[in-house]
Design an enzyme around this catalytic site. Structure first.
Site, PDB file in Angstrom:
ATOM      1  N   ASP A 137      25.208 -13.418  23.559  1.00  0.00           N
ATOM      2  CA  ASP A 137      26.101 -13.313  24.729  1.00  0.00           C
ATOM      3  C   ASP A 137      25.958 -14.504  25.679  1.00  0.00           C
ATOM      4  O   ASP A 137      26.951 -15.031  26.188  1.00  0.00           O
ATOM      5  CB  ASP A 137      25.826 -12.018  25.504  1.00  0.00           C
ATOM      6  CG  ASP A 137      26.465 -10.799  24.849  1.00  0.00           C
ATOM      7  OD1 ASP A 137      27.442 -10.971  24.094  1.00  0.00           O
ATOM      8  OD2 ASP A 137      25.981  -9.676  25.092  1.00  0.00           O
ATOM      9  N   ALA A 185      24.996  -7.345  30.440  1.00  0.00           N
ATOM     10  CA  ALA A 185      25.640  -8.648  30.269  1.00  0.00           C
ATOM     11  C   ALA A 185      25.062  -9.663  31.259  1.00  0.00           C
ATOM     12  O   ALA A 185      24.859 -10.835  30.929  1.00  0.00           O
ATOM     13  CB  ALA A 185      27.144  -8.516  30.461  1.00  0.00           C
ATOM     14  N   ASN A 218      22.593  -8.187  20.654  1.00  0.00           N
ATOM     15  CA  ASN A 218      23.987  -7.877  20.281  1.00  0.00           C
ATOM     16  C   ASN A 218      24.289  -8.256  18.835  1.00  0.00           C
ATOM     17  O   ASN A 218      25.373  -7.993  18.343  1.00  0.00           O
ATOM     18  CB  ASN A 218      24.976  -8.586  21.215  1.00  0.00           C
ATOM     19  CG  ASN A 218      25.102 -10.067  20.924  1.00  0.00           C
ATOM     20  OD1 ASN A 218      24.164 -10.686  20.401  1.00  0.00           O
ATOM     21  ND2 ASN A 218      26.235 -10.657  21.250  1.00  0.00           N
ATOM     22  N   TYR A 229      38.012  -9.613  30.045  1.00  0.00           N
ATOM     23  CA  TYR A 229      39.203 -10.285  29.493  1.00  0.00           C
ATOM     24  C   TYR A 229      40.386  -9.332  29.379  1.00  0.00           C
ATOM     25  O   TYR A 229      41.486  -9.747  29.027  1.00  0.00           O
ATOM     26  CB  TYR A 229      38.898 -10.936  28.129  1.00  0.00           C
ATOM     27  CG  TYR A 229      38.231 -10.018  27.144  1.00  0.00           C
ATOM     28  CD1 TYR A 229      36.848  -9.989  27.031  1.00  0.00           C
ATOM     29  CD2 TYR A 229      38.984  -9.178  26.343  1.00  0.00           C
ATOM     30  CE1 TYR A 229      36.224  -9.135  26.145  1.00  0.00           C
ATOM     31  CE2 TYR A 229      38.368  -8.329  25.453  1.00  0.00           C
ATOM     32  CZ  TYR A 229      36.978  -8.311  25.353  1.00  0.00           C
ATOM     33  OH  TYR A 229      36.366  -7.460  24.467  1.00  0.00           O
ATOM     34  N   GLY A 237      23.723  -5.689  35.142  1.00  0.00           N
ATOM     35  CA  GLY A 237      23.701  -4.845  33.946  1.00  0.00           C
ATOM     36  C   GLY A 237      23.260  -5.666  32.739  1.00  0.00           C
ATOM     37  O   GLY A 237      22.678  -6.745  32.869  1.00  0.00           O
ATOM     38  N   GLY A 258      26.336  -9.070  39.377  1.00  0.00           N
ATOM     39  CA  GLY A 258      26.062  -7.975  38.448  1.00  0.00           C
ATOM     40  C   GLY A 258      24.628  -8.006  37.969  1.00  0.00           C
ATOM     41  O   GLY A 258      23.979  -9.062  37.958  1.00  0.00           O
ATOM     42  N   LYS A 277      22.976  -1.967  23.012  1.00  0.00           N
ATOM     43  CA  LYS A 277      22.272  -3.255  23.036  1.00  0.00           C
ATOM     44  C   LYS A 277      20.787  -3.128  23.404  1.00  0.00           C
ATOM     45  O   LYS A 277      19.962  -3.873  22.902  1.00  0.00           O
ATOM     46  CB  LYS A 277      22.956  -4.212  24.020  1.00  0.00           C
ATOM     47  CG  LYS A 277      24.323  -4.678  23.548  1.00  0.00           C
ATOM     48  CD  LYS A 277      24.906  -5.685  24.516  1.00  0.00           C
ATOM     49  CE  LYS A 277      26.322  -6.047  24.136  1.00  0.00           C
ATOM     50  NZ  LYS A 277      26.905  -7.082  25.002  1.00  0.00           N
ATOM     51  N   LEU A 294      38.024  -6.154  19.393  1.00  0.00           N
ATOM     52  CA  LEU A 294      38.751  -7.248  18.737  1.00  0.00           C
ATOM     53  C   LEU A 294      37.895  -7.908  17.660  1.00  0.00           C
ATOM     54  O   LEU A 294      38.358  -8.803  16.960  1.00  0.00           O
ATOM     55  CB  LEU A 294      39.143  -8.308  19.787  1.00  0.00           C
ATOM     56  CG  LEU A 294      40.086  -7.848  20.898  1.00  0.00           C
ATOM     57  CD1 LEU A 294      40.217  -8.940  21.962  1.00  0.00           C
ATOM     58  CD2 LEU A 294      41.464  -7.519  20.321  1.00  0.00           C
ATOM     59  N   SER A 295      36.627  -7.479  17.535  1.00  0.00           N
ATOM     60  CA  SER A 295      35.701  -8.179  16.635  1.00  0.00           C
ATOM     61  C   SER A 295      36.147  -8.181  15.166  1.00  0.00           C
ATOM     62  O   SER A 295      36.084  -9.225  14.521  1.00  0.00           O
ATOM     63  CB  SER A 295      34.293  -7.602  16.778  1.00  0.00           C
ATOM     64  OG  SER A 295      33.809  -7.895  18.072  1.00  0.00           O
TER      65      SER A 295
HETATM   66  P1  NDP Z   1      26.583  -2.455  32.470  1.00  0.00           P
HETATM   67  O1  NDP Z   1      27.095  -1.054  32.531  1.00  0.00           O
HETATM   68  O2  NDP Z   1      25.268  -2.721  31.852  1.00  0.00           O
HETATM   69  O3  NDP Z   1      26.531  -3.069  33.980  1.00  0.00           O
HETATM   70  C1  NDP Z   1      27.584  -2.843  34.860  1.00  0.00           C
HETATM   71  C2  NDP Z   1      27.432  -3.717  36.102  1.00  0.00           C
HETATM   72  O4  NDP Z   1      28.641  -3.622  36.863  1.00  0.00           O
HETATM   73  C3  NDP Z   1      26.307  -3.307  37.037  1.00  0.00           C
HETATM   74  O5  NDP Z   1      25.829  -4.448  37.704  1.00  0.00           O
HETATM   75  C4  NDP Z   1      27.028  -2.369  38.033  1.00  0.00           C
HETATM   76  O6  NDP Z   1      26.392  -2.284  39.282  1.00  0.00           O
HETATM   77  C5  NDP Z   1      28.320  -3.130  38.186  1.00  0.00           C
HETATM   78  N1  NDP Z   1      29.472  -2.334  38.617  1.00  0.00           N
HETATM   79  C6  NDP Z   1      30.073  -1.326  37.938  1.00  0.00           C
HETATM   80  N2  NDP Z   1      31.142  -0.875  38.633  1.00  0.00           N
HETATM   81  C7  NDP Z   1      31.194  -1.620  39.769  1.00  0.00           C
HETATM   82  C8  NDP Z   1      32.073  -1.627  40.901  1.00  0.00           C
HETATM   83  N3  NDP Z   1      33.104  -0.787  40.981  1.00  0.00           N
HETATM   84  N4  NDP Z   1      31.846  -2.532  41.890  1.00  0.00           N
HETATM   85  C9  NDP Z   1      30.813  -3.407  41.808  1.00  0.00           C
HETATM   86  N5  NDP Z   1      29.948  -3.432  40.769  1.00  0.00           N
HETATM   87  C10 NDP Z   1      30.138  -2.552  39.764  1.00  0.00           C
HETATM   88  O7  NDP Z   1      27.749  -3.275  31.728  1.00  0.00           O
HETATM   89  P2  NDP Z   1      27.617  -4.677  30.959  1.00  0.00           P
HETATM   90  O8  NDP Z   1      26.669  -5.527  31.714  1.00  0.00           O
HETATM   91  O9  NDP Z   1      27.383  -4.451  29.516  1.00  0.00           O
HETATM   92  O10 NDP Z   1      29.108  -5.242  31.097  1.00  0.00           O
HETATM   93  C11 NDP Z   1      29.587  -5.699  32.338  1.00  0.00           C
HETATM   94  C12 NDP Z   1      30.951  -6.336  32.186  1.00  0.00           C
HETATM   95  O11 NDP Z   1      30.888  -7.491  31.341  1.00  0.00           O
HETATM   96  C13 NDP Z   1      31.971  -5.394  31.551  1.00  0.00           C
HETATM   97  O12 NDP Z   1      33.174  -5.535  32.253  1.00  0.00           O
HETATM   98  C14 NDP Z   1      32.125  -5.920  30.133  1.00  0.00           C
HETATM   99  O13 NDP Z   1      33.419  -5.686  29.642  1.00  0.00           O
HETATM  100  C15 NDP Z   1      31.878  -7.417  30.333  1.00  0.00           C
HETATM  101  N6  NDP Z   1      31.357  -8.082  29.112  1.00  0.00           N
HETATM  102  C16 NDP Z   1      32.096  -9.077  28.541  1.00  0.00           C
HETATM  103  C17 NDP Z   1      31.662  -9.726  27.425  1.00  0.00           C
HETATM  104  C18 NDP Z   1      32.478 -10.819  26.813  1.00  0.00           C
HETATM  105  O14 NDP Z   1      32.179 -11.226  25.677  1.00  0.00           O
HETATM  106  N7  NDP Z   1      33.467 -11.334  27.500  1.00  0.00           N
HETATM  107  C19 NDP Z   1      30.359  -9.379  26.788  1.00  0.00           C
HETATM  108  C20 NDP Z   1      29.638  -8.324  27.487  1.00  0.00           C
HETATM  109  C21 NDP Z   1      30.149  -7.699  28.601  1.00  0.00           C
HETATM  110  P3  NDP Z   1      25.238  -1.165  39.591  1.00  0.00           P
HETATM  111  O15 NDP Z   1      23.958  -1.712  39.023  1.00  0.00           O
HETATM  112  O16 NDP Z   1      25.258  -1.070  41.052  1.00  0.00           O
HETATM  113  O17 NDP Z   1      25.679   0.093  38.904  1.00  0.00           O
END
Ligand code: NDP
Length: 323
Positions: A143, A172, A128, A264, A170, A168, A107, A51-52
């Site tokens: 972020d 984000a 980012n 979202y 990851g 989480g 990132k 959407l950016s």
């Molecule tokens: P990453 O791939 O870096 O991290 C993913 C995370 O989700 C990890 O902690 C992973 O756990 C966990 N995970 C994945 N699948 C599952 C599941 N089925 N059950 C439980 N935990 C799960 O992704 P990002 O950190 O970049 O993004 C994470 C979320 O944040 C995404 O949904 C993204 O869309 C959203 N986001 C939103 C933004 C916004 O502006 N609103 C900005 C950035 C991200 P594990 O370590 O165990 O694999």
């Protein structure tokens, strides 16, 4: 792997035929890119549904009424796989792209390609937002700012002095955690599905947390001392797929003050539906997306950004984007 030159010799616009900012471009489109105007872009893989461009071009349109020099600014989207990121940034630098946003999977990869990194982004280990400097790109991370602004805007919540439970570990989550301790949260609990990313992240966050306690947990072993009245933030990808369960069962959690899900789309994840059913204030991550974008545009333009225009554009884009 294709060389950069081969990639760039594939095709490209001429000044007579510029693509639309809605199109998904690739590296080949940079060939013959006209010199005129100021260009901004988001790079990701995939990037089609971003959407950016909608948000930024709408804001630039409004801003150019009071700042005519912005009339030539345009924001594009480029699908760039990870192996092409170094050549993409080099070519964008050569073509004087003033600003670049990075999303999955770039990132962290971009960190080693920059001339300067903002200290907060350095602590996070991810960027980012890039701004063209004299010799190359400088990196920022907006972020965390987007998250705390979204929490305040949607739920009226401030992280300062609050107990926060972050789900989480990851990219984000890292950005969020560093900003949460910078904001002076009282205590930060970080939970994850699996231990590896979690343990690495705890080490990184503890380095900047100072006296703020940081406690880890796994979703499979919820600790007994989780606080009530905490702010719960989901930064896992659980919920992107409407069929998958929420990362935690809110019913077995001490009642939170509010629940914020960074996702979202879908606009109401299982976690948010659970919060609604329990009468807990909740919000999705659209406000975070809007505020991280507004902060980036502020870094590039050095002027005030119409957040409302970006929000309206993002909402309109979401309504019309495929499920
Ligand atoms: P990453 O791939 O870096 O991290 C993913 C995370 O989700 C990890 O902690 C992973 O756990 C966990 N995970 C994945 N699948 C599952 C599941 N089925 N059950 C439980 N935990 C799960 O992704 P990002 O950190 O970049 O993004 C994470 C979320 O944040 C995404 O949904 C993204 O869309 C959203 N986001 C939103 C933004 C916004 O502006 N609103 C900005 C950035 C991200 P594990 O370590 O165990 O694999």
């Amino acid at each position: 792997m294709q060389s950069g030159l081969n990639i760039l010799s594939a095709k490209g616009p001429t000044s007579a035929h510029m693509p639309s900012t809605n199109e998904t471009l690739s590296l080949g489109d940079l060939k013959g890119w006209p010199e005129s105007g100021v260009n901004l872009a988001v790079i990701g893989h995939p990037i089609k549904h971003s959407l950016s461009p909608l948000m930024h071009n709408a804001a630039l349109g409004t801003m150019s009424r009071s700042h005519p020099e912005l009339q030539t600014w345009k924001y594009w989207k480029f699908d760039v796989p990870p192996e092409e990121l170094p050549i993409a940034l080099k070519e964008m630098q050569n073509r004087r792209f003033l600003g670049v946003n990075l999303t999955v999977p770039h990132k962290v990869l971009a960190m080693r390609l920059l001339t300067h990194i903002d200290p907060a982004a350095e602590a996070i280990g991810a960027v980012n937002t890039l701004r063209l400097g004299k010799d190359g790109y400088e990196g920022f991370n907006t972020d965390g700012y987007g998250l705390v602004s979204g929490l305040h805007e949607d739920l009226g919540l401030s992280c300062h002095g609050a107990d926060v439970v972050l789900l989480g570990a990851g990219g984000a989550a890292r950005g969020a955690a560093i900003e949460l301790v910078r904001q002076g949260c009282k205590k930060l609990w970080i939970g994850n599905r699996s231990p590896r990313n979690l343990d690495e992240m705890i080490l990184a966050v503890e380095r900047v947390a100072g006296s703020i306690p940081v406690q880890r947990f796994l979703f499979s072993e919820l600790p007994s001392d989780l606080p009530s009245n905490a702010i719960v933030i989901n930064s896992t990808a659980a919920g992107l797929d409407q069929e998958s369960p929420a990362p935690i069962q809110l019913r077995s959690f001490p009642r939170p003050l509010g629940v914020y899900d960074m996702i979202y789309k879908p606009s109401r994840t299982k976690l948010l539906l659970d919060a609604e059913a329990l009468g807990i204030p909740s919000a999705n991550g659209l406000s975070m997306l809007v505020h991280q974008g507004a902060r980036a545009l502020g870094i590039w333009t050095g002027t005030q950004v119409p957040v409302v225009v970006m929000r309206d554009a993002a909402r309109a884009g979401l309504r019309t984007s495929p499920a």
